[in-house]
Design an enzyme around this catalytic site. Sequence first.
Site, mmCIF file in Angstrom:
data_model
loop_
_atom_site.group_PDB
_atom_site.id
_atom_site.type_symbol
_atom_site.label_atom_id
_atom_site.label_comp_id
_atom_site.label_asym_id
_atom_site.label_seq_id
_atom_site.Cartn_x
_atom_site.Cartn_y
_atom_site.Cartn_z
ATOM 1 N N GLU A 1 -40.458 31.428 25.072
ATOM 2 C CA GLU A 1 -39.838 30.253 25.686
ATOM 3 C C GLU A 1 -39.011 30.683 26.891
ATOM 4 O O GLU A 1 -38.170 31.576 26.782
ATOM 5 C CB GLU A 1 -38.953 29.530 24.674
ATOM 6 C CG GLU A 1 -38.068 28.434 25.238
ATOM 7 C CD GLU A 1 -38.821 27.363 26.003
ATOM 8 O OE1 GLU A 1 -38.443 27.083 27.158
ATOM 9 O OE2 GLU A 1 -39.799 26.825 25.456
ATOM 10 N N HIS B 1 -30.154 6.200 -4.545
ATOM 11 C CA HIS B 1 -30.029 7.526 -5.155
ATOM 12 C C HIS B 1 -31.099 7.690 -6.223
ATOM 13 O O HIS B 1 -31.350 6.757 -6.987
ATOM 14 C CB HIS B 1 -28.643 7.662 -5.797
ATOM 15 C CG HIS B 1 -28.473 8.941 -6.571
ATOM 16 N ND1 HIS B 1 -28.204 10.136 -5.955
ATOM 17 C CD2 HIS B 1 -28.554 9.199 -7.897
ATOM 18 C CE1 HIS B 1 -28.107 11.074 -6.877
ATOM 19 N NE2 HIS B 1 -28.315 10.530 -8.068
#
Length: 469
Positions: free
Chosen positions: A202, A448
């Site tokens: 990169e 949940h």
Amino acid sequence: MVSSYDVIVLGSGPGGYVAAIRCAQLGLKTAIVERENLGGICLNWGCIPTKALLRSAEIFHYMQNAKDYGLKAQAIEADLEAVVKRSRGVAKQLNQGVTHLMKKNKITVHMGEGTLTGAKSLTVKGEKGEEKLTAKHIIVATGARARDLPFAPADGERVWTYRTAMTPPEMPKKLLVIGSGAIGIEFASFYNDMGSDVTVVEMLDRVVPVEDAEVSAFLEKSLTKQGMTIMTGAGVEDIKVGKTGVKAKIKAKDGKVTETEFTHAIVAIGIVPNTENIGIDKLADMDRGFIQIDPYGRTKSKGLWAIGDCTPGPWLAHKASHEGVTAAEAIAQELGNKDVHPHALDRNNIPGCTYCHPQIASVGMTEAKAKEAGYSVKVGNFPFIGNGKAIALGEAEGFIKTVFDAKTGELLGAHMIGAEVTELIQGYTVGKQLETTEAELMQTVFPHPTLSEMMHESVLAAYGKALHI
């Protein structure tokens, strides 16, 4: 003979075919012109088939680590030909789906190379010869293609772009990936999981450089742990292609140049818009090949519109589709439909997703960008290790980060890395679209056990109220 329409769409990618459908829904006589495959690059060679490849790699990874889940698996092998065949099957199914949608919505399809002859006319050269078409409005949606390295153009054998990487002639033993944006990192992740020795180079100082700095740092650490070699602040200065591989001269961050051999290289250094030789140059303002448009997709020529990857970024399929709907509704409004109310695209609220391992998703400003813009910020960060569902899944690596305006409570940005975050980011995108503040997000009940609970905890953490850390 000249065929006339209310709207002609040039290009059938996720911007073009969606624009055509919306035009047809609004009662406009619509045609679409496509030179290759309905669905464009995204459906045939990009977004979807790559996810099929990555899904195969993900399952292969889980099979190799079956013992972590109390399971036994032996003699596990990857069949690259079968993996690619499945991916191409997915692409074919989607192409057939778009074909069906064109018929369902009575959209005329002209297969061939389209060239504008004016703001409201074009020719199509196909197998049946040349057709002349006219319309009250034309939408240009010609997309983009991979950018080549000037000194090592893709040859489909040793130097690849995404297209060859999706249908590889062989499994790379030692792979060089040039560029660490979404495309480069996704292919690096795929081939690493499939057993290749992967090196990523990169040019900038961190991987996935458009993402929040904390996300980049976490990803680099994770990819290195998985066995990849990551070179940031580095550049490929030359590539020599041979029969059995490539020799790449790589200049490292410290300025030292080394020559390393790889069996293959994937070039993922950006895109080039498909705007050459389509007759657009004198009809629209251009910038580096990209068509300049107003917030609704209009060019400088009345009746001529443009959307998607042939216009300024971000270059994302969902952005193109949204632009397609906006342009279609604006056209219908101009043609007298008083029941549509097009809204300009908010470029600050376009989510981005990268399907590497671990996944990345984000929307809005990074912490650094928010500070550069002059905001005083509150930042929340909640780790996957604090979430019960993540632990149960065996995916306890990652975090969710939120950035708020300290003065108003506006959600400025959200940044995630970890399992399935690409399915979570839309919650924050909807929140930003509805202009919610931290108060509404805190007061929302999250189910949940779910990964989404981390979204709640990250908001709480920004205000010193996190419950599970």
